[in-house]
Design an enzyme around this catalytic site. Structure first.
Site, mmCIF file in Angstrom:
data_model
loop_
_atom_site.group_PDB
_atom_site.id
_atom_site.type_symbol
_atom_site.label_atom_id
_atom_site.label_comp_id
_atom_site.label_asym_id
_atom_site.label_seq_id
_atom_site.Cartn_x
_atom_site.Cartn_y
_atom_site.Cartn_z
ATOM 1 N N ARG A 52 -8.519 10.714 -6.704
ATOM 2 C CA ARG A 52 -7.444 9.785 -7.004
ATOM 3 C C ARG A 52 -7.941 8.232 -7.247
ATOM 4 O O ARG A 52 -7.345 7.539 -8.109
ATOM 5 C CB ARG A 52 -6.220 9.743 -6.006
ATOM 6 C CG ARG A 52 -5.059 8.834 -6.313
ATOM 7 C CD ARG A 52 -4.221 9.107 -5.337
ATOM 8 N NE ARG A 52 -4.347 8.564 -3.867
ATOM 9 C CZ ARG A 52 -3.511 8.817 -2.779
ATOM 10 N NH1 ARG A 52 -2.439 9.278 -2.943
ATOM 11 N NH2 ARG A 52 -3.987 8.224 -1.660
ATOM 12 N N ARG A 100 -10.743 -18.097 -12.315
ATOM 13 C CA ARG A 100 -9.372 -17.591 -12.479
ATOM 14 C C ARG A 100 -9.097 -17.593 -14.148
ATOM 15 O O ARG A 100 -8.976 -18.487 -14.650
ATOM 16 C CB ARG A 100 -8.389 -18.443 -11.853
ATOM 17 C CG ARG A 100 -6.892 -17.647 -11.870
ATOM 18 C CD ARG A 100 -6.111 -18.207 -10.985
ATOM 19 N NE ARG A 100 -4.679 -17.616 -10.735
ATOM 20 C CZ ARG A 100 -3.697 -17.820 -11.732
ATOM 21 N NH1 ARG A 100 -3.931 -18.713 -12.931
ATOM 22 N NH2 ARG A 100 -2.691 -17.027 -12.095
ATOM 23 N N HIS A 102 -6.496 -14.696 -16.865
ATOM 24 C CA HIS A 102 -5.710 -13.454 -16.729
ATOM 25 C C HIS A 102 -6.579 -12.340 -17.197
ATOM 26 O O HIS A 102 -6.729 -11.345 -17.217
ATOM 27 C CB HIS A 102 -4.600 -13.647 -17.297
ATOM 28 C CG HIS A 102 -3.473 -14.205 -16.268
ATOM 29 N ND1 HIS A 102 -3.656 -15.683 -16.294
ATOM 30 C CD2 HIS A 102 -2.569 -14.063 -15.665
ATOM 31 C CE1 HIS A 102 -2.430 -16.158 -15.344
ATOM 32 N NE2 HIS A 102 -1.782 -15.021 -15.235
ATOM 33 N N LYS A 149 -2.780 3.499 -7.364
ATOM 34 C CA LYS A 149 -2.807 3.187 -6.211
ATOM 35 C C LYS A 149 -3.260 1.632 -6.133
ATOM 36 O O LYS A 149 -4.303 1.561 -5.447
ATOM 37 C CB LYS A 149 -3.335 4.124 -5.215
ATOM 38 C CG LYS A 149 -3.115 3.938 -3.648
ATOM 39 C CD LYS A 149 -3.357 5.070 -2.900
ATOM 40 C CE LYS A 149 -3.102 4.887 -1.481
ATOM 41 N NZ LYS A 149 -1.868 4.610 -0.944
ATOM 42 N N GLU A 182 10.534 7.481 -3.696
ATOM 43 C CA GLU A 182 9.433 7.433 -2.396
ATOM 44 C C GLU A 182 9.818 6.667 -1.273
ATOM 45 O O GLU A 182 10.623 5.730 -1.524
ATOM 46 C CB GLU A 182 8.315 7.584 -2.991
ATOM 47 C CG GLU A 182 7.882 6.370 -3.372
ATOM 48 C CD GLU A 182 6.136 6.540 -4.053
ATOM 49 O OE1 GLU A 182 5.503 7.273 -3.668
ATOM 50 O OE2 GLU A 182 5.915 5.511 -5.024
ATOM 51 N N LEU A 207 3.948 7.842 -6.367
ATOM 52 C CA LEU A 207 2.458 8.125 -6.090
ATOM 53 C C LEU A 207 2.248 9.619 -5.823
ATOM 54 O O LEU A 207 3.008 10.111 -4.967
ATOM 55 C CB LEU A 207 1.972 7.244 -4.959
ATOM 56 C CG LEU A 207 0.469 7.322 -4.698
ATOM 57 C CD1 LEU A 207 -0.329 6.661 -5.696
ATOM 58 C CD2 LEU A 207 0.164 6.556 -3.348
HETATM 59 N N1 PDD Z 1 0.176 4.782 1.606
HETATM 60 N N2 PDD Z 1 3.777 6.506 -1.584
HETATM 61 C C1 PDD Z 1 3.219 5.320 -1.448
HETATM 62 C C2 PDD Z 1 3.735 4.357 -2.102
HETATM 63 C C3 PDD Z 1 2.270 5.265 -0.485
HETATM 64 O O1 PDD Z 1 1.792 3.714 -0.446
HETATM 65 C C4 PDD Z 1 1.665 6.319 0.262
HETATM 66 C C5 PDD Z 1 0.327 6.060 1.003
HETATM 67 C C6 PDD Z 1 2.152 7.516 -0.201
HETATM 68 C C7 PDD Z 1 1.308 8.647 0.512
HETATM 69 O O2 PDD Z 1 0.302 8.886 -0.026
HETATM 70 P P1 PDD Z 1 -1.018 9.714 0.882
HETATM 71 O O3 PDD Z 1 -0.467 10.984 1.304
HETATM 72 O O4 PDD Z 1 -1.958 10.031 -0.039
HETATM 73 O O5 PDD Z 1 -1.168 8.901 1.954
HETATM 74 C C8 PDD Z 1 3.074 7.722 -1.105
HETATM 75 C C9 PDD Z 1 -0.907 4.481 2.458
HETATM 76 C C10 PDD Z 1 -1.073 5.214 3.752
HETATM 77 C C11 PDD Z 1 -0.895 2.939 2.672
HETATM 78 O O6 PDD Z 1 -0.402 2.257 1.752
HETATM 79 O O7 PDD Z 1 -1.023 2.434 3.784
#
Ligand code: PDD
Length: 285
Positions: A52, A100, A102, A149, A182, A207
């Site tokens: 990922r 800095r 963009h 992420k 989510e 995500l």
């Molecule tokens: N976050 N959705 C979002 C928006 C997230 O930030 C996360 C995880 C998940 C779950 O993903 P995973 O199962 O891979 O942890 C779903 C992490 C834990 C964090 O930001 O701390």
């Protein structure tokens, strides 16, 4: 004993671990991250997390600054140096340090790599799972690329804080169409009265959680029906059970949404079973 962090090639006590104020992560949130669970001193599902990570970097056109094997060595080293038995490792890669501007920095600016590890209380996590958590809903207000992420988490911070101020632990985003997307840092699930487990497809709007992916293997092995489709807040409130998944929470029962009890108002049997079985299906390294 001071915690040890990794910053651009060096292991340092946390208090000495620093990046430049011109790091693009600091100025533009121009970077990505991963959080992996540590269980029994081992990192959980590292290959899925690194896959990922590579995808997030590719989507943002940030170069992978070192081979994945080297990243793995760093994360394992941090687990060992911080004596983490149960907890998490955090890895962040930004586009690097540059004046800095963009637009992307000139070629040759190296991405910054920062990583930390810390212990969490398994007892506390287990106690929350026995009680179940409260969720508060908030309007979905994030950019459409939440599949990446990135460290740009301001909407998530505000959502989690709004939930806290209403006495809830997690926030669930609800889109303009009325469907739950989510959580602020977790994926959202319900269990129907016929025993199917429902979560939104990861194609759009969420995500693709690693815990979510592993849980799908658990469901298949236990022959529990999975429905990959969106659900509304009303459906969640009328469901038999609800839960969230994340590396930091595993499978965490949800017992109220906006103050309304789900099912019996206590963690349900399907959720408990999935939580218990979860680690049997993980890959440890
Ligand atoms: N976050 N959705 C979002 C928006 C997230 O930030 C996360 C995880 C998940 C779950 O993903 P995973 O199962 O891979 O942890 C779903 C992490 C834990 C964090 O930001 O701390």
């Amino acid at each position: 004993m001071s915690r040890i962090a990794y910053v651009n090639g060096r292991y340092l006590p946390l208090r000495d671990a620093r990046v430049s104020i011109e790091d693009r992560g600091y100025q533009f949130a121009d970077g990505v991250y991963e959080v992996c669970e540590v269980w029994g001193g081992r990192i959980v599902d590292m290959p899925r997390h690194t896959a990922r990570l590579e995808r997030s970097l590719r989507e943002l056109r940030i170069a992978l600054p070192m081979p994945l094997a080297a990243l793995s060595v760093i994360l394992h080293e941090l687990v060992a140096r911080n004596h983490v038995h149960y907890g998490l490792v955090y890895l962040q890669i930004t586009r690097g340090v540059a004046r800095r501007d963009h637009v992307f920095p000139p070629a040759g600016v190296r991405p910054s790599v920062v990583a930390t590890a810390r212990s969490l209380s398994l007892q506390k996590n287990q106690a929350s799972a026995e009680r179940g958590i409260a969720v508060a809903t908030v309007p979905e207000n994030r950019w459409p690329r939440v599949d990446i992420k990135t460290v740009a988490l301001l909407p998530n911070v505000l959502a989690r804080q709004a939930a806290r101020e209403q006495g809830a632990y997690e926030a669930w985003y609800v889109g303009a169409d009325g469907f739950v997307t989510e959580g602020s840092a977790s994926n959202a699930w319900i269990v129907t009265h016929s025993g199917s487990v429902v979560t939104r497809s990861a194609e759009r709007g969420i995500l693709a959680g690693i815990t979510r992916a592993v849980l799908m293997d658990v469901l298949a092995a236990l022959q529990i029906t999975l429905e990959e489709r969106p659900f509304t807040v009303a459906e969640a409130c009328g469901a038999a059970e609800a839960f969230v998944t994340a590396a930091t929470q595993l499978v965490m029962p949800v017992v109220t949404v906006d103050g309304k009890s789900i099912g019996s108002g206590a963690p349900g049997p399907v959720t408990r079973r999935l939580r218990e079985e979860f680690h049997r299906f993980c890959q440890f390294s």
